[in-house]
Design an enzyme around this catalytic site. Structure first.
Site, PDB file in Angstrom:
ATOM      1  N   GLU A  55      -5.862  -4.587  -8.606  1.00  0.00           N
ATOM      2  CA  GLU A  55      -5.652  -4.842  -7.169  1.00  0.00           C
ATOM      3  C   GLU A  55      -6.966  -4.781  -6.404  1.00  0.00           C
ATOM      4  O   GLU A  55      -7.223  -5.600  -5.515  1.00  0.00           O
ATOM      5  CB  GLU A  55      -4.664  -3.822  -6.590  1.00  0.00           C
ATOM      6  CG  GLU A  55      -3.243  -4.022  -7.064  1.00  0.00           C
ATOM      7  CD  GLU A  55      -2.292  -2.965  -6.551  1.00  0.00           C
ATOM      8  OE1 GLU A  55      -1.092  -3.248  -6.482  1.00  0.00           O
ATOM      9  OE2 GLU A  55      -2.735  -1.841  -6.229  1.00  0.00           O
ATOM     10  N   ALA A  68       0.863  -1.193   0.000  1.00  0.00           N
ATOM     11  CA  ALA A  68       0.000   0.000   0.000  1.00  0.00           C
ATOM     12  C   ALA A  68       0.891   1.232   0.000  1.00  0.00           C
ATOM     13  O   ALA A  68       2.075   1.167   0.361  1.00  0.00           O
ATOM     14  CB  ALA A  68      -0.912   0.003   1.223  1.00  0.00           C
TER      15      ALA A  68
HETATM   16  O1  LIG Z   1      -0.099   0.152  -7.928  1.00  0.00           O
HETATM   17  C1  LIG Z   1       0.686  -0.195  -7.045  1.00  0.00           C
HETATM   18  C2  LIG Z   1       0.276  -0.722  -5.763  1.00  0.00           C
HETATM   19  O2  LIG Z   1      -0.888  -0.157  -5.252  1.00  0.00           O
HETATM   20  C3  LIG Z   1       1.342  -0.900  -4.692  1.00  0.00           C
HETATM   21  O3  LIG Z   1       0.833  -1.809  -3.795  1.00  0.00           O
HETATM   22  C4  LIG Z   1       1.688   0.333  -3.928  1.00  0.00           C
HETATM   23  O4  LIG Z   1       2.038   1.350  -4.834  1.00  0.00           O
HETATM   24  C5  LIG Z   1       2.839   0.067  -2.933  1.00  0.00           C
HETATM   25  O5  LIG Z   1       4.003  -0.236  -3.633  1.00  0.00           O
HETATM   26  P1  LIG Z   1       5.401  -0.403  -2.888  1.00  0.00           P
HETATM   27  O6  LIG Z   1       5.322  -1.660  -2.104  1.00  0.00           O
HETATM   28  O7  LIG Z   1       6.410  -0.472  -3.989  1.00  0.00           O
HETATM   29  O8  LIG Z   1       5.594   0.811  -2.028  1.00  0.00           O
END
Ligand SMILES: O=C[C@H](O)[C@H](O)[C@H](O)COP(=O)(O)O
Length: 262
Positions: free
Chosen positions: A111, A91
């Site tokens: 998602e 997230a």
């Molecule tokens: O579209 C991407 C998703 O929602 C990811 O879960 C979110 O951006 C978190 O990504 P990260 O783990 O790279 O911070």
């Protein structure tokens, strides 16, 4: 020789490892997108290859599908799997109600569909994503390309009556070109700074023609696992109302510690 990951990756890794405790043989699992979810997919692949775990993964993006295949996790589409036991995803923000902002990587639509089609959603994250009020992270809104400037203007107009601290809306770019989602859509990022009423905002946004989905995940997440670089996690469960602090058992011979490009 295996190398230990840097502190940021270590926090992501331990949250992913702890979240995989919810996995049981035979489960259909939604596989999230992003750098934290990538650690989960790698660790799940290890459980499949080394421990003989039998699961089916439903990826939430083309990126995750490719990684899952590379890691040996059997994949299926949501059309085939129909309903899932569990989704594990990252997230961009979470609050004390376990409401989320997602879509920083542009995968929010798949998602949200996958998480909603799951009995349980576990979010893997670190403490930097925790906020008192959602909105510091720009809220992604997926829109269809047709007439997107009109959709953007309608979004801007709808924000006038909203309890938010900022109202600028920008088209997400990938270098100089518009960013495209897996569905070929565009992303508008809403720079709101503080979202006073996420539920109202989500309903209003999704009523605007041209809007496909927004990145607010409300009443979807069951558990947040907050990883730390010292190998500990905080596990918050919205259903039991419990918050536990644990140390994750890290396999020092873990192949995942070998230099892996994200
Ligand atoms: O579209 C991407 C998703 O929602 C990811 O879960 C979110 O951006 C978190 O990504 P990260 O783990 O790279 O911070």
């Amino acid at each position: 020789m295996a190398a230990r990951p840097n502190p940021i990756d270590m926090a992501k890794y331990v949250s992913a490892r702890r979240a995989l405790d919810y996995v049981q043989d035979g489960m259909r699992i939604g596989l999230g997108t992003g750098s934290t979810a990538a650690w989960m997919v790698r660790a799940l692949g290890e459980m499949v290859r080394q421990d003989g775990l039998k699961v089916t993964g439903v990826p939430t993006s083309s990126r995750t599908a490719e990684l899952a295949r590379q890691c040996g996790v059997p994949v299926a589409t949501l059309e085939d799997a129909k309903w899932l036991d569990l989704t594990i995803d990252g997230a961009d923000e979470f609050d004390t109600d376990l409401s989320l902002v997602k879509g920083g990587g542009g995968a929010l639509l798949q998602e949200k569909i996958v998480a909603t089609a799951s009995d349980m959603m576990v979010v893997i994250t670190d403490a930097s994503k925790q906020v008192d009020h959602l909105g510091a992270f720009p809220l992604p809104v997926e829109v269809i390309p047709f007439g997107w400037q009109t959709t953007k203007a309608l979004i801007e107009e709808s924000l006038i009556g909203m309890d938010v601290a900022g109202r600028s809306v920008t088209l997400r770019l990938n270098r100089d070109a518009p960013f495209r989602t897996d569905e070929g859509n565009l992303i508008l990022d809403l720079h709101l700074r503080r979202i006073g009423n996420p539920r109202q905002l989500s309903l209003v946004l999704n009523q605007i023609p041209g809007v496909v989905e927004n990145g607010l995940f409300l009443d979807i997440c069951d558990v947040v696992v907050v990883g730390a670089s010292d190998g500990t996690v905080e596990v918050r469960d919205i259903n039991t109302g419990t918050v536990t602090h644990e140390t994750v058992d890290i396999r020092e011979d873990d192949n995942l510690f070998v230099d892996i490009a994200d």
